[in-house]
Design an enzyme around this catalytic site. Structure first.
Site, mmCIF file in Angstrom:
data_model
loop_
_atom_site.group_PDB
_atom_site.id
_atom_site.type_symbol
_atom_site.label_atom_id
_atom_site.label_comp_id
_atom_site.label_asym_id
_atom_site.label_seq_id
_atom_site.Cartn_x
_atom_site.Cartn_y
_atom_site.Cartn_z
ATOM 1 N N ARG A 17 0.847 -1.196 0.000
ATOM 2 C CA ARG A 17 0.000 0.000 0.000
ATOM 3 C C ARG A 17 0.877 1.238 0.000
ATOM 4 N NH1 ARG A 17 -5.333 -0.579 3.649
ATOM 5 N NH2 ARG A 17 -5.039 -2.699 2.900
ATOM 6 N N SER A 103 -8.073 -0.435 -0.355
ATOM 7 C CA SER A 103 -9.160 -0.651 0.590
ATOM 8 C C SER A 103 -9.834 0.662 0.970
ATOM 9 C CB SER A 103 -8.633 -1.395 1.822
ATOM 10 O OG SER A 103 -9.675 -1.722 2.699
ATOM 11 N N HIS A 104 -9.720 1.065 2.239
ATOM 12 C CA HIS A 104 -10.405 2.258 2.730
ATOM 13 C C HIS A 104 -9.504 3.491 2.712
ATOM 14 C CE1 HIS A 104 -8.288 0.468 6.152
ATOM 15 N NE2 HIS A 104 -8.120 1.709 6.562
ATOM 16 N N LYS A 113 -3.257 -6.575 -2.995
ATOM 17 C CA LYS A 113 -3.540 -7.707 -2.121
ATOM 18 C C LYS A 113 -3.279 -8.964 -2.936
ATOM 19 C CE LYS A 113 -6.792 -5.461 1.036
ATOM 20 N NZ LYS A 113 -8.141 -5.468 1.649
ATOM 21 N N ASP A 252 -16.653 -1.099 2.635
ATOM 22 C CA ASP A 252 -15.456 -0.300 2.425
ATOM 23 C C ASP A 252 -15.100 -0.319 0.939
ATOM 24 O OD1 ASP A 252 -14.526 -2.898 2.256
ATOM 25 O OD2 ASP A 252 -12.799 -2.603 3.548
ATOM 26 N N ASP A 254 -12.958 -1.706 -1.138
ATOM 27 C CA ASP A 254 -12.796 -2.934 -1.927
ATOM 28 C C ASP A 254 -13.834 -3.980 -1.561
ATOM 29 O OD1 ASP A 254 -11.625 -3.367 0.573
ATOM 30 O OD2 ASP A 254 -10.077 -4.694 -0.204
ATOM 31 N N ASP A 256 -14.565 -5.812 0.973
ATOM 32 C CA ASP A 256 -14.352 -7.054 1.730
ATOM 33 C C ASP A 256 -14.849 -6.932 3.167
ATOM 34 O OD1 ASP A 256 -12.341 -5.386 2.649
ATOM 35 O OD2 ASP A 256 -10.723 -6.835 2.414
ATOM 36 N N ARG A 257 -15.236 -5.721 3.590
ATOM 37 C CA ARG A 257 -15.811 -5.527 4.928
ATOM 38 C C ARG A 257 -17.224 -4.979 4.794
ATOM 39 N NH1 ARG A 257 -12.469 -1.861 8.682
ATOM 40 N NH2 ARG A 257 -12.074 -0.709 6.759
ATOM 41 N N HIS A 344 -14.309 -7.903 9.427
ATOM 42 C CA HIS A 344 -13.882 -8.921 8.466
ATOM 43 C C HIS A 344 -14.525 -10.240 8.888
ATOM 44 C CE1 HIS A 344 -10.868 -6.863 6.018
ATOM 45 N NE2 HIS A 344 -10.458 -6.256 7.105
#
Length: 468
Positions: A17, A103-104, A113, A252, A254, A256-257, A344
């Protein structure tokens, strides 16, 4: 003489990142793609490459693919994907892959990732450090040598297959009609929500979806795509109440949450979601003949989670905080489900990987299979009162931790030293965990108690010692 290149500013413990054009560039991404193939021995094998809606993701995807094919991998470009779409593709095709996302994080960031075949995660301890070192060597040498056979490049869209797979895991066709506000935050849930919960590809469900910020826009014009910050849930809360919706879902960047809001505009804690999904997954596993299903939870999840798991005849297993630990223990224990307080959620039927959408579907099923509103249903899973994470910036984290230990360690108070210190009262009326941040000079406090007064007094007493 070769120049020394250092990529440590962008390579983290579990992913990559950095700031676009500064700590993550087209050149570094191309080198990472080549090193990824080398380290995992993927010459002649399939490598999946996709990315989120950030402006730099397409260019980075192409650069990674160029590095990977140069070293002999056959790249399949997945285009725009959520992170859990990568895990789906990696699992179903048993192929390694990468998705470009931060992500966020704010708009100026992007990252990677990475996954081994079968959606097995990579961390600094399981290959990520070697990928970094290999990329640094290629950058220092200024060239990536061609493999004996240059790999091919093709494209595949997995969105419909991903949606069908999730629908096969949770049947929502028979639930009562629900009105659902979904805040995609201009992130990838704007693409995946219509596919999974709508009628874009599959049959219509008894869901009235009210979209908030479904337009894919990596500049995040409405609010940051980080639902962990309460301010970023403000629009969703208002929309749920004003539309008379049954619940709200926030994803979020991407996707995933997933975070859940009840019909009153109040958040359902990730621990409550963990308990709700755990109960459903335990009963499904037991119905299939599993004698004692295993549920994973991290150490800052509410005490209500392991209590519920035991009451359901299953076995709770506590882990450190962090997805690589959860996924490793999921695989080791054969766990059916795992949840973290960061929202998650991990599923055995999803290759032990985390997926916000599948967790959301379980919440929709739990709500739609009975008649109570979510605020009432949620109380069953939130019997205790929690502080949330309280972060204190300190020059000397160790000294502050020692002061707390001296103050609270006494007869009857148990002290657990897994991932920081966890203190539990002799009568079980309260507990709290202290953890030092891995990346910043913060000491993190999470506390829980049987009533608000005990929680308030406990939190004040701990913070007094920390902030001396």
């Amino acid at each position: 003489m070769n120049t020394t290149i250092d990529l440590s500013a962008s390579f983290k413990a579990y992913d990559v990142r950095g700031i676009v054009g500064e700590t993550i560039t087209v050149e570094s991404v191309r080198a990472v793609g080549a090193a990824f193939v080398d380290v995992l021995g993927l010459s002649g094998e399939t490598v999946l490459v996709g990315g989120d809606m950030r402006p730099s993701s397409p260019e980075f995807s192409e650069a990674f693919a160029e590095g990977a094919t140069t070293r002999g991998a056959d790249v399949v470009m997945l285009g725009l994907i959520s992170t859990d779409e990568l895990y789906y593709a990696s699992g179903i095709y048993n192929a390694a892959g990468v998705t470009f996302t931060a992500s966020h994080n704010p708009a100026q960031y992007n990252g990677m990732k990475m996954s081994r075949p079968g959606a097995v995660p990579m961390s600094s301890e399981t290959g990520l450090a070697e990928v970094r070192e290999g990329a640094e060597r290629y950058l220092a040498e200024g060239t990536i040598p061609e493999a004996d056979r240059r790999g091919s490049a093709s494209s595949r869209d997995v969105l419909k297959d991903y949606a069908e797979y999730l629908r096969s895991l949770v049947d929502l066709s028979g639930i009562r009609p629900l009105k659902v506000v979904v805040d995609a935050g201009n992130g990838m849930a704007g693409l995946t929500t219509p596919a999974v919960l709508g009628a874009e590809y599959l049959s219509a469900l008894p869901l009235d979806i009210i979209p908030l910020y479904f337009e894919l826009d990596g500049s995040f014009p409405n609010h940051p795509a980080n639902p962990l910050e309460p301010e970023n849930l403000r629009d969703l809360k208002q929309a749920v109440v004003s539309n008379g919706a049954d619940l709200g879902l926030a994803f979020d960047g991407d996707a995933d949450r997933c975070f859940v809001i009840d019909e009153l505009g109040e958040p359902l804690s990730p621990s409550a979601v963990t308990g709700m999904v755990a109960r459903r997954e335990i009963r499904r596993a037991q119905a299939a003949g599993e004698v004692e299903p295993v549920i994973i939870h991290n150490l800052i999840t509410s005490r209500a989670v392991p209590e519920l798991v035991r009451a359901e005849g299953a076995r709770p297993v506590r882990t450190r905080v962090g997805h690589s630990f959860i996924k490793a223990i999921m695989a080791e224990e054969g766990a059916v489900f795992g949840g973290e307080h960061s929202a998650h959620y991990y599923f055995r039927e999803f290759w032990n990987a985390d997926t916000g959408m599948l967790a959301a579907m379980h919440v929709l099923a739990a709500l739609g299979e009975q008649d109570q509103p979510l605020s009432a249903l949620g109380k069953e899973y939130e019997p205790y009162f929690a502080s949330g994470e309280i972060n204190t910036r300190l020059d000397d984290v160790e000294a502050a931790t020692a002061r707390v230990r001296q103050e609270f360690e006494s007869d009857g108070v148990t002290v657990d030293e897994v991932d920081g210190l966890t203190f539990t009262a002799a009568d079980g009326s309260w507990w709290f965990n202290l953890r030092a941040s891995n990346t910043e000079p913060f000491l993190r406090l999470n506390a829980e108690a049987e009533n608000p007064e005990t929680l308030e007094n406990l939190t004040a007493a701990v913070l007094e010692q920390i902030r001396q």
